[in-house]
Design a protein around this motif. Structure first.
Motif, PDB file in Angstrom:
ATOM      1  N   VAL A  80       0.863  -1.186   0.000  1.00  0.00           N
ATOM      2  CA  VAL A  80       0.000   0.000   0.000  1.00  0.00           C
ATOM      3  C   VAL A  80       0.894   1.228   0.000  1.00  0.00           C
ATOM      4  O   VAL A  80       1.827   1.329   0.801  1.00  0.00           O
ATOM      5  N   SER A  81       0.615   2.152  -0.900  1.00  0.00           N
ATOM      6  CA  SER A  81       1.338   3.421  -0.988  1.00  0.00           C
ATOM      7  C   SER A  81       0.397   4.539  -0.571  1.00  0.00           C
ATOM      8  O   SER A  81      -0.675   4.713  -1.157  1.00  0.00           O
ATOM      9  N   ARG A  82       0.809   5.321   0.444  1.00  0.00           N
ATOM     10  CA  ARG A  82      -0.029   6.431   0.923  1.00  0.00           C
ATOM     11  C   ARG A  82       0.671   7.765   0.667  1.00  0.00           C
ATOM     12  O   ARG A  82       1.719   8.018   1.196  1.00  0.00           O
ATOM     13  N   GLY A  83       0.078   8.592  -0.196  1.00  0.00           N
ATOM     14  CA  GLY A  83       0.701   9.873  -0.502  1.00  0.00           C
ATOM     15  C   GLY A  83       2.126   9.683  -0.945  1.00  0.00           C
ATOM     16  O   GLY A  83       3.012  10.441  -0.559  1.00  0.00           O
ATOM     17  N   GLY A  84       2.360   8.657  -1.750  1.00  0.00           N
ATOM     18  CA  GLY A  84       3.715   8.226  -2.040  1.00  0.00           C
ATOM     19  C   GLY A  84       4.329   8.846  -3.283  1.00  0.00           C
ATOM     20  O   GLY A  84       3.694   9.608  -4.009  1.00  0.00           O
ATOM     21  N   ARG A  85       5.584   8.445  -3.493  1.00  0.00           N
ATOM     22  CA  ARG A  85       6.305   8.832  -4.699  1.00  0.00           C
ATOM     23  C   ARG A  85       6.778   7.562  -5.422  1.00  0.00           C
ATOM     24  O   ARG A  85       7.973   7.347  -5.575  1.00  0.00           O
ATOM     25  N   PRO A  86       5.828   6.747  -5.871  1.00  0.00           N
ATOM     26  CA  PRO A  86       6.217   5.523  -6.580  1.00  0.00           C
ATOM     27  C   PRO A  86       6.982   5.810  -7.858  1.00  0.00           C
ATOM     28  O   PRO A  86       7.715   4.946  -8.351  1.00  0.00           O
ATOM     29  N   ASP A  87       6.843   7.026  -8.376  1.00  0.00           N
ATOM     30  CA  ASP A  87       7.582   7.404  -9.578  1.00  0.00           C
ATOM     31  C   ASP A  87       9.089   7.357  -9.357  1.00  0.00           C
ATOM     32  O   ASP A  87       9.868   7.222 -10.313  1.00  0.00           O
ATOM     33  N   MET A  88       9.526   7.467  -8.084  1.00  0.00           N
ATOM     34  CA  MET A  88      10.952   7.431  -7.777  1.00  0.00           C
ATOM     35  C   MET A  88      11.522   6.015  -7.848  1.00  0.00           C
ATOM     36  O   MET A  88      12.724   5.818  -7.686  1.00  0.00           O
ATOM     37  N   ALA A  89      10.651   5.044  -8.109  1.00  0.00           N
ATOM     38  CA  ALA A  89      11.096   3.660  -8.351  1.00  0.00           C
ATOM     39  C   ALA A  89      10.742   3.257  -9.773  1.00  0.00           C
ATOM     40  O   ALA A  89      10.488   2.084 -10.061  1.00  0.00           O
ATOM     41  N   ALA A  90      10.778   4.218 -10.673  1.00  0.00           N
ATOM     42  CA  ALA A  90      10.335   3.990 -12.054  1.00  0.00           C
ATOM     43  C   ALA A  90      11.107   2.874 -12.752  1.00  0.00           C
ATOM     44  O   ALA A  90      10.560   2.188 -13.622  1.00  0.00           O
ATOM     45  N   ASP A  91      12.369   2.667 -12.353  1.00  0.00           N
ATOM     46  CA  ASP A  91      13.198   1.679 -13.045  1.00  0.00           C
ATOM     47  C   ASP A  91      12.779   0.235 -12.791  1.00  0.00           C
ATOM     48  O   ASP A  91      13.184  -0.659 -13.540  1.00  0.00           O
ATOM     49  N   ILE A  92      11.937   0.008 -11.761  1.00  0.00           N
ATOM     50  CA  ILE A  92      11.556  -1.386 -11.467  1.00  0.00           C
ATOM     51  C   ILE A  92      10.040  -1.599 -11.436  1.00  0.00           C
ATOM     52  O   ILE A  92       9.588  -2.704 -11.137  1.00  0.00           O
ATOM     53  N   LEU A  93       9.262  -0.584 -11.737  1.00  0.00           N
ATOM     54  CA  LEU A  93       7.806  -0.701 -11.593  1.00  0.00           C
ATOM     55  C   LEU A  93       7.231  -1.838 -12.432  1.00  0.00           C
ATOM     56  O   LEU A  93       6.290  -2.520 -11.995  1.00  0.00           O
TER      57      LEU A  93
END
Length: 216
Positions: free
Chosen positions: A137-150
């Motif tokens: 679960v990502s809350r108010g996250g920055r998943p874009d900062m893990a773009a290389d493995i998404l």
């Protein structure tokens, strides 16, 4: 359970490895089948009242929780470390291995809850974890900062963003499109980045609880 009671009732633990010492707080309800590890965001710690509130809701649903500091005090003073996703992910992996070494915990299904930069760390750690991560679960996250493995994430992932968290919504939407796993996207109306508005953090906790109950 009152939040202060929950925070006082957690067991203090230490994750130690090769000179690294990370303090944490562990809560294990009777009969639990799963555990969620929390990866906090920049400027936060295991004492985050927002994350502890979410943890208390998970605890009431029968899910164990581990909140810990991803950085030692000497490291946290360097702001570059706060945004070093590889470093944060490596610390989450240390905590994952620590849980897997505890006889009373190693059989539990495991999930990650990440906030802010912690969500990128959670996504990245899930790809390299020696233990299967059953849900994120990502809350108010920055998943874009893990773009290389998404595109390599396999754990079912729920992304929660505030409806008034302008700019971050778009970053989360782009990251969501890059995910190829089971996934869901929830916008909490009226919420800004920290979900400080009345009722918004409660909504986050409900969404997270339901996601973890379904997948753990």
């Amino acid at each position: 359970m009152d939040l202060d009671e929950f925070m006082q009732g957690q067991d203090e633990i230490f994750i130690r490895y090769d000179g690294i010492v990370l303090p944490g707080r562990l809560a294990v309800p009777e009969g639990t089948k799963g555990i969620v590890l929390f990866a906090h965001g920049s400027g936060s710690s295991r004492l985050s009242r927002r994350n502890n509130y979410v943890a208390s809701v998970l605890h009431e649903a029968g899910i164990a929780t581990l909140l810990f500091d991803l950085l030692m005090e000497s490291e946290a003073s360097d702001r570059r470390n706060v945004f070093d996703i590889d470093l944060l992910a490596s610390r989450l992996l240390l905590a994952t291995k620590w849980v897997d070494l505890q006889p009373m915990l190693k059989s539990l299904a495991m999930g990650y809850f990440g906030a802010s930069t912690g969500s990128a760390a959670a996504l990245k750690a899930s790809v390299f974890s020696p233990v299967t991560i059953r849900a994120i679960v990502s809350r108010g996250g920055r998943p874009d900062m893990a773009a290389d493995i998404l595109d390599r994430v396999t754990a079912p992932t729920l992304i929660i963003v505030g409806g008034n968290d302008y700019g971050v919504i778009e970053l989360n939407e782009a990251a969501y499109r890059a995910l190829h796993c089971e996934k869901a996207f929830e916008i909490v109306p009226g919420a800004t980045h920290l979900f400080e508005e009345p009722g918004t953090l409660e909504k986050v906790a409900e969404l997270a609880r339901d996601w973890f109950v379904d997948h753990l």
